[in-house]
Design a protein around this motif. Structure first.
Motif, mmCIF file in Angstrom:
data_model
loop_
_atom_site.group_PDB
_atom_site.id
_atom_site.type_symbol
_atom_site.label_atom_id
_atom_site.label_comp_id
_atom_site.label_asym_id
_atom_site.label_seq_id
_atom_site.Cartn_x
_atom_site.Cartn_y
_atom_site.Cartn_z
ATOM 1 N N GLY A 30 -4.595 4.231 -1.291
ATOM 2 C CA GLY A 30 -4.183 5.567 -0.875
ATOM 3 C C GLY A 30 -5.245 6.236 -0.010
ATOM 4 O O GLY A 30 -4.944 7.097 0.811
ATOM 5 N N SER A 48 9.647 1.730 -1.113
ATOM 6 C CA SER A 48 9.966 0.331 -1.339
ATOM 7 C C SER A 48 11.320 0.194 -2.052
ATOM 8 O O SER A 48 12.122 -0.680 -1.719
ATOM 9 C CB SER A 48 8.842 -0.228 -2.207
ATOM 10 O OG SER A 48 8.852 -1.570 -2.229
ATOM 11 N N GLY A 81 -3.595 -0.398 -3.954
ATOM 12 C CA GLY A 81 -2.228 -0.061 -4.362
ATOM 13 C C GLY A 81 -1.124 -0.654 -3.500
ATOM 14 O O GLY A 81 -0.110 -1.135 -4.017
ATOM 15 N N ASN A 98 3.144 -4.029 -2.791
ATOM 16 C CA ASN A 98 4.392 -3.981 -2.006
ATOM 17 C C ASN A 98 4.963 -5.387 -1.747
ATOM 18 O O ASN A 98 4.293 -6.241 -1.162
ATOM 19 C CB ASN A 98 4.097 -3.260 -0.676
ATOM 20 C CG ASN A 98 5.358 -3.021 0.115
ATOM 21 O OD1 ASN A 98 5.830 -3.906 0.808
ATOM 22 N ND2 ASN A 98 5.912 -1.829 -0.002
ATOM 23 N N CYS A 139 -3.321 -4.126 -9.011
ATOM 24 C CA CYS A 139 -3.371 -3.715 -7.600
ATOM 25 C C CYS A 139 -3.749 -2.248 -7.513
ATOM 26 O O CYS A 139 -4.619 -1.853 -6.740
ATOM 27 C CB CYS A 139 -2.005 -3.921 -6.936
ATOM 28 S SG CYS A 139 -1.660 -5.644 -6.574
ATOM 29 N N ASP A 177 -5.136 1.502 -9.172
ATOM 30 C CA ASP A 177 -6.403 1.796 -9.850
ATOM 31 C C ASP A 177 -6.371 1.439 -11.340
ATOM 32 O O ASP A 177 -5.389 1.721 -12.027
ATOM 33 C CB ASP A 177 -6.736 3.283 -9.677
ATOM 34 C CG ASP A 177 -7.094 3.599 -8.235
ATOM 35 O OD1 ASP A 177 -7.269 2.651 -7.445
ATOM 36 O OD2 ASP A 177 -7.210 4.792 -7.914
HETATM 37 O O1 KG4 Z 1 -5.422 1.733 -5.048
HETATM 38 P P1 KG4 Z 1 -4.636 2.912 -5.448
HETATM 39 O O2 KG4 Z 1 -4.014 2.929 -6.824
HETATM 40 O O3 KG4 Z 1 -5.467 4.223 -5.361
HETATM 41 C C1 KG4 Z 1 -6.435 4.476 -4.384
HETATM 42 O O4 KG4 Z 1 -7.551 3.952 -4.526
HETATM 43 O O5 KG4 Z 1 -6.058 5.166 -3.416
HETATM 44 O O6 KG4 Z 1 -3.499 3.088 -4.340
HETATM 45 C C2 KG4 Z 1 -2.551 4.092 -4.416
HETATM 46 C C3 KG4 Z 1 -1.657 3.978 -3.193
HETATM 47 C C4 KG4 Z 1 -0.674 5.131 -3.079
HETATM 48 O O7 KG4 Z 1 -0.750 5.646 -1.769
HETATM 49 C C5 KG4 Z 1 0.667 4.471 -3.351
HETATM 50 O O8 KG4 Z 1 1.746 5.082 -2.675
HETATM 51 C C6 KG4 Z 1 0.425 3.061 -2.862
HETATM 52 O O9 KG4 Z 1 -0.898 2.766 -3.253
HETATM 53 N N1 KG4 Z 1 1.353 2.103 -3.491
HETATM 54 C C7 KG4 Z 1 2.264 1.394 -2.797
HETATM 55 C C8 KG4 Z 1 3.003 0.636 -3.760
HETATM 56 N N2 KG4 Z 1 2.481 0.895 -4.996
HETATM 57 C C9 KG4 Z 1 1.468 1.803 -4.805
HETATM 58 N N3 KG4 Z 1 2.543 1.362 -1.478
HETATM 59 C C10 KG4 Z 1 3.549 0.553 -1.073
HETATM 60 N N4 KG4 Z 1 4.298 -0.179 -1.925
HETATM 61 C C11 KG4 Z 1 4.066 -0.184 -3.255
HETATM 62 N N5 KG4 Z 1 4.809 -0.930 -4.060
#
Ligand code: KG4
Ligand code: ZN
Length: 337
Positions: A137, A184, A269, A273, A295, A297
């Motif tokens: 994110g 998604s 995150g 996908n 994937c 946090d």
């Molecule tokens: O790595 P993370 O949990 O937190 C950060 O370190 O930012 O990533 C969160 C991000 C969010 O923007 C969320 O919308 C995205 O990962 N995300 C996805 C999916 N699952 C989480 N983006 C696309 N498809 C997914 N299935």
């Protein structure tokens, strides 16, 4: 060595144990999604207050599930940055204080290094050298990893991160937060070829990304097609997903060709996908991911990254230090295989 890992950089409170002999134990993640959903994004002050409420009970629960006591922990790893400064301070203060009271070492972990190392928690442990695509994110980065702890930034987003683009586009489409899984979900019944959206910088030799223009293109498309039918909404979501995943694929292909790497690892995150995973299958290299639940946090990746550094003899003096911004290339190298 038994390491307790603590993650509080954003809106997930994650706790887990990583043991040299037994591997990952009792990972628990509490997500604040519901708390922030009505605001359409993370409210930093609410996030840090909720970490204060949840972290200590979660540490107790993790130990209970692993049938261990606090006295059996050898070291503590907590996320020290990059992230929301108030949220980081909660995990850092509790982690550091607990370590001090138990007279054990502790280490502040780089959140993106932890994402980068998460694929090593899967059964097929990829070996460096490799290229890492970090898509979360807050970050979109391509990193060349010659050795664990030795990172060269090849490119990164000049504006929005890929996950941020998913979240902002979901908001424009009237979908919930976090936007990635929502886009998604509806994209599955959409036609990804109906609208041609830009794939920024893919015609340039740079390994940088830019996703803010894509979001603007979606905004214009929504105005043009309003009032949107449910099918049009699904078609926009699918076309957006195609533009992002194709952009990521093209840049990964370039990075792999440029470095000669035979392996690509993908984490953060957005690595959850399924369209991205499908798209990256066509690359001429091995592609590795963390286990699906690691994937986004979590505390497991923090425990593991901390474990790798602690085993290499890196510990920190008795001080609490966190950074909202932190360059991954500035990390000291780990000299081990
Ligand atoms: O790595 P993370 O949990 O937190 C950060 O370190 O930012 O990533 C969160 C991000 C969010 O923007 C969320 O919308 C995205 O990962 N995300 C996805 C999916 N699952 C989480 N983006 C696309 N498809 C997914 N299935
Ligand atoms: Zn993250």
């Amino acid at each position: 060595m038994l390491v307790l890992g603590i993650e509080t950089s954003c809106d997930e409170t994650g706790v887990a144990l990583y043991c040299s002999a037994r591997g990952l134990m009792a990972p628990i993640v509490y997500s604040q999604t519901e708390l922030h959903a009505k605001y359409g994004g993370v409210v930093p002050e609410l996030a840090s207050r909720d970490h204060v409420r949840k972290l200590i009970p979660l540490i107790r629960q993790t130990l209970l599930e692993a049938s261990l006591t606090v006295k059996e922990i050898d070291a503590i790893a907590y996320t020290a940055g990059p992230g929301l400064i108030g949220s980081l301070m909660v995990g850092a203060t509790i982690g550091r204080t607990l370590a001090w009271s138990l007279k054990i070492p502790s280490i502040g972990v780089h959140h993106m290094e932890a994402h980068l190392l998460a694929p090593l928690l899967s059964s097929e442990r990829p070996k460096p050298p490799f290229v890492a695509l970090l898509v979360s994110g807050g970050h979109t980065q391509l990193v060349y990893v010659a050795r664990i702890g030795n990172y060269k930034l090849l490119g990164q987003s000049l504006d929005d991160a890929a996950g941020e683009a998913f979240d902002k586009t979901a908001k424009l489409l009237g979908l919930g937060y976090p936007g990635g899984p929502e886009i998604s979900r509806i994209a599955q019944r959409g036609n990804s070829r109906r609208f041609k959206l830009p794939q920024p910088l893919t015609d340039k030799p740079t390994l940088n990304f830019s996703f803010s223009g894509l979001k603007t293109a979606v905004r214009n498309l929504i105005v043009k097609t309003s009032p949107m039918t449910e099918q049009t909404k699904a078609d926009i979501a699918a076309s957006f997903e195609l533009a992002v995943t194709e952009t990521l694929r093209k840049k990964c292909k370039q990075a792999v060709a440029q470095t000669g790497a035979k392996t690509l690892i993908v984490s953060g995150g957005v690595a959850a996908n399924s369209t991205l995973r499908e798209t990256l299958r066509t690359l001429p290299c091995e592609v590795h991911y963390p286990p699906q639940e690691l994937c986004t946090d979590n505390g497991a990746m923090i425990a593991f990254a901390g474990h790798e550094r602690l085993c290499a003899g890196i510990v920190e003096p008795l001080k609490i230090s966190t950074s909202a911004r932190w360059e991954i290339e500035s990390l000291p190298s780990i000299l081990m295989e």
